[in-house]
Design a protein around this motif. Structure first.
Motif, PDB file in Angstrom:
ATOM      1  N   GLY A 178       0.802  -1.214   0.000  1.00 30.18           N
ATOM      2  CA  GLY A 178       0.000   0.000   0.000  1.00 30.18           C
ATOM      3  C   GLY A 178       0.836   1.266   0.000  1.00 30.18           C
ATOM      4  N   ILE A 179       2.025   1.200  -0.580  1.00 32.58           N
ATOM      5  CA  ILE A 179       2.952   2.336  -0.614  1.00 32.58           C
ATOM      6  C   ILE A 179       3.065   2.821  -2.053  1.00 32.58           C
ATOM      7  N   PRO A 180       3.010   4.139  -2.286  1.00 29.23           N
ATOM      8  CA  PRO A 180       3.154   4.648  -3.658  1.00 29.23           C
ATOM      9  C   PRO A 180       4.474   4.198  -4.278  1.00 29.23           C
ATOM     10  N   THR A 181       4.425   3.806  -5.532  1.00 31.51           N
ATOM     11  CA  THR A 181       5.633   3.362  -6.223  1.00 31.51           C
ATOM     12  C   THR A 181       6.561   4.553  -6.498  1.00 31.51           C
ATOM     13  N   PRO A 182       7.843   4.285  -6.772  1.00 34.22           N
ATOM     14  CA  PRO A 182       8.738   5.372  -7.173  1.00 34.22           C
ATOM     15  C   PRO A 182       8.202   6.169  -8.360  1.00 34.22           C
ATOM     16  N   ASP A 189       6.054  14.742  -8.246  1.00 37.14           N
ATOM     17  CA  ASP A 189       7.196  15.587  -7.909  1.00 37.14           C
ATOM     18  C   ASP A 189       7.566  15.460  -6.429  1.00 37.14           C
ATOM     19  N   ALA A 190       7.412  14.233  -5.913  1.00 33.39           N
ATOM     20  CA  ALA A 190       7.723  13.975  -4.503  1.00 33.39           C
ATOM     21  C   ALA A 190       8.840  12.956  -4.342  1.00 33.39           C
ATOM     22  N   TRP A 191       9.504  12.600  -5.454  1.00 38.00           N
ATOM     23  CA  TRP A 191      10.522  11.551  -5.434  1.00 38.00           C
ATOM     24  C   TRP A 191      11.869  12.170  -5.081  1.00 38.00           C
ATOM     25  N   PHE A 196      12.913   8.620  -0.875  1.00 36.79           N
ATOM     26  CA  PHE A 196      13.545   7.364  -1.264  1.00 36.79           C
ATOM     27  C   PHE A 196      13.958   6.549  -0.033  1.00 36.79           C
ATOM     28  N   VAL A 197      14.640   7.183   0.924  1.00 39.07           N
ATOM     29  CA  VAL A 197      15.074   6.473   2.134  1.00 39.07           C
ATOM     30  C   VAL A 197      13.865   5.978   2.921  1.00 39.07           C
ATOM     31  N   GLU A 198      12.862   6.837   3.078  1.00 36.80           N
ATOM     32  CA  GLU A 198      11.662   6.439   3.813  1.00 36.80           C
ATOM     33  C   GLU A 198      10.972   5.258   3.138  1.00 36.80           C
ATOM     34  N   THR A 199      10.868   5.314   1.822  1.00 35.85           N
ATOM     35  CA  THR A 199      10.222   4.233   1.077  1.00 35.85           C
ATOM     36  C   THR A 199      10.997   2.925   1.222  1.00 35.85           C
ATOM     37  N   ALA A 200      12.328   3.000   1.068  1.00 37.76           N
ATOM     38  CA  ALA A 200      13.154   1.791   1.177  1.00 37.76           C
ATOM     39  C   ALA A 200      13.066   1.177   2.558  1.00 37.76           C
ATOM     40  N   LEU A 201      13.031   2.005   3.609  1.00 38.05           N
ATOM     41  CA  LEU A 201      12.908   1.490   4.978  1.00 38.05           C
ATOM     42  C   LEU A 201      11.549   0.838   5.199  1.00 38.05           C
ATOM     43  N   ASP A 209      17.867 -15.143   6.104  1.00 30.04           N
ATOM     44  CA  ASP A 209      17.754 -15.505   4.698  1.00 30.04           C
ATOM     45  C   ASP A 209      16.402 -15.135   4.099  1.00 30.04           C
ATOM     46  N   GLU A 210      15.475 -14.726   4.942  1.00 36.28           N
ATOM     47  CA  GLU A 210      14.142 -14.353   4.467  1.00 36.28           C
ATOM     48  C   GLU A 210      13.992 -12.838   4.329  1.00 36.28           C
ATOM     49  N   THR A 211      15.071 -12.094   4.561  1.00 35.02           N
ATOM     50  CA  THR A 211      14.988 -10.644   4.511  1.00 35.02           C
ATOM     51  C   THR A 211      14.594 -10.163   3.115  1.00 35.02           C
ATOM     52  N   ILE A 212      13.636  -9.263   3.071  1.00 36.79           N
ATOM     53  CA  ILE A 212      13.311  -8.538   1.851  1.00 36.79           C
ATOM     54  C   ILE A 212      13.910  -7.153   2.005  1.00 36.79           C
ATOM     55  N   TYR A 213      14.847  -6.824   1.152  1.00 35.80           N
ATOM     56  CA  TYR A 213      15.565  -5.557   1.267  1.00 35.80           C
ATOM     57  C   TYR A 213      14.816  -4.441   0.547  1.00 35.80           C
ATOM     58  N   GLY A 214      15.027  -3.220   1.045  1.00 42.60           N
ATOM     59  CA  GLY A 214      14.365  -2.077   0.435  1.00 42.60           C
ATOM     60  C   GLY A 214      15.017  -1.628  -0.857  1.00 42.60           C
ATOM     61  N   TRP A 215      16.344  -1.735  -0.924  1.00 41.66           N
ATOM     62  CA  TRP A 215      17.067  -1.242  -2.100  1.00 41.66           C
ATOM     63  C   TRP A 215      18.495  -1.768  -2.081  1.00 41.66           C
TER      64      TRP A 215
END
Length: 440
Positions: A178-182, A189-191, A196-201, A209-215
């Protein structure tokens, strides 16, 4: 004209084969009845060697067949591993063992041009019926990469490729969160860097081994570090490359921000100078929300079922991207420069560029090819944003003594990446050690 050049070369070759005695006999003998052409006396084809690296020999072999299958010309596409290619080619140039056409990558162009090994292509470009040598990009190519292959305003190579860098993202993963895509944030005009850091976190989750990374951006090299510097309004060198300016706040603050993506925020799986900083297939496995991508990423995702899109890089004070690429050059002293040029001209035409894109090429330097269906298809979704990236793209910052510069650069960036040195301190060292290299 191409046909005239071929005819002249064939006449000279066939005359040489006859020998002086045969020519004398032909001049003094009585006229004889005309004989039917002898199949064994067919004109020898013009032979051209086109050097490339890696697996480019396959796609360029197809292109040569596409253009010259029915012509009396044989183009041999010769390949070598990329890691050895330019050193081997430099040795060949120095010894006079010249190919007819050489593919050159942007950051090695100066090694050849500085030694006078490349033909000035000004006359050929001026005579091209559709190009304008006085127009940006000759009214055919992207100017940012065209200008890179000039020396003192003259073209010494013809650009082949552009590869701007953006942000790839897993569309389904963003929808589930439910997070706006890049892309959506860029459209609004909010990218920004903060967004970016907030979205990745927010997108990072799980453990071990199950970690899904932000970036992850892959190992940090000068091109992706420069991206951040330009986005923050800084640069590595001044415009005429007489001074190092990377020690100014806009530059060193951007470098520190980038390495803090791992050092502080732990967004990716490894520090950004480590080979393990790359996605390692995490993106195609659905374990990575965002990664730095280029036009080349399509090939790596070809067998993946991931629903992915692309957006420009986030901005600090402005949007900016890097672009690199390779080119086609003719060695000084070539025996067949006109024939080599005509092959380059065909290869760099709209038809040639679209053929390369449709058969595995990543991004073309030809504007009309990039704006065509040969490039603008899915996946990724929003592929047209690569064109937006090119509007603010910069070439990688190179100098004539580039290998020495990069050794110093990489050493200092390694120290920043592991937290042993601040970016400000590292860039002060860079200024002291690199500025002497700018003196001719």
């Amino acid at each position: 004209m191409y046909a005239d050049n071929l005819s002249r070369r064939r006449f000279l070759r066939n005359s040489a084969l006859l020998g002086s005695g045969a020519l004398l006999a032909a001049c003094t003998a009585m006229p004889a009845p005309a004989a039917a052409p002898d199949a064994d006396m067919a004109e020898a084809p013009v032979e051209v060697e086109f050097t490339v690296w890696g697996s480019w020999d396959t796609i360029y072999g197809l292109l040569m067949d596409h253009f010259y299958a029915d012509a009396n010309i044989e183009v041999s596409v010769i390949s070598a591993p990329f890691g050895q290619y330019h050193d081997r080619l430099l040795t060949r140039f120095a010894s006079g063992d010249l190919p007819d056409i050489a593919m050159l990558v942007d950051f090695d162009f100066a090694r050849f041009q500085n030694r006078g090994f490349l033909t000035d292509l000004t006359g050929y470009v001026e005579d091209h019926p559709d190009w304008d040598i006085n127009a940006p990009g000759f009214n055919h190519f992207y100017p940012v990469i065209t200008d890179f292959f000039k020396s003192e305003g003259k073209p010494f190579a013809i650009p082949a490729e552009v590869n701007p860098m953006g942000i790839g993202f897993n569309i389904d993963m963003f929808e589930e969160a439910g997070i706006p895509t890049p892309y959506e944030q860029w459209q609004a005009d909010a990218w920004t860097w903060d967004a970016f850091v907030e979205t990745a976190l927010e997108m990072k989750r799980g453990e071990g081994d199950e970690t899904i990374y932000g970036w992850t951006g892959g190992p940090a090299r000068i091109w992706n570090i420069s991206n951040r510097i330009w986005q923050n309004g800084g640069d590595v060198f001044n415009e005429d490359k007489t001074q190092v300016v990377v020690n100014e706040p806009a530059a060193y603050e951007a470098i520190q921000w980038m390495f803090d993506l791992y050092l502080v925020h732990k967004l990716g799986p490894a520090n950004l100078r480590s080979p393990d900083a790359g996605s390692g297939g995490l993106f195609s496995q659905g374990r990575l929300a965002m990664q730095d991508v280029g036009t080349w990423t399509r090939a790596g995702m070809a067998d993946s079922d991931i629903n992915w899109g692309v957006a420009p890089q986030p901005k600090s004070v402005k949007h900016a991207s890097w672009t690199g690429g390779f080119s086609y050059a003719i060695p000084t002293g070539s025996e067949i420069p006109d024939d080599a040029w005509n092959i380059i001209k065909d290869t760099a035409s709209l038809e040639g560029a679209k053929f390369l894109l449709e058969n595995g090429g990543a991004g073309s330097s030809v504007v009309a090819a990039m704006e065509s269906e040969s490039f603008l298809f899915e996946p990724p979704k929003h592929s047209e944003t690569f064109l937006d990236m090119l509007a603010s793209a910069h070439p990688q910052p190179f100098i004539r003594r580039n290998q020495e510069f990069l050794e110093i650069w990489d050493r200092e960036m390694d120290l920043v990446a592991i937290g042993d040195k601040t970016a400000q301190a590292a860039t002060e060292t860079l200024k002291v050690e690199v500025e002497p290299l700018l003196v001719e």
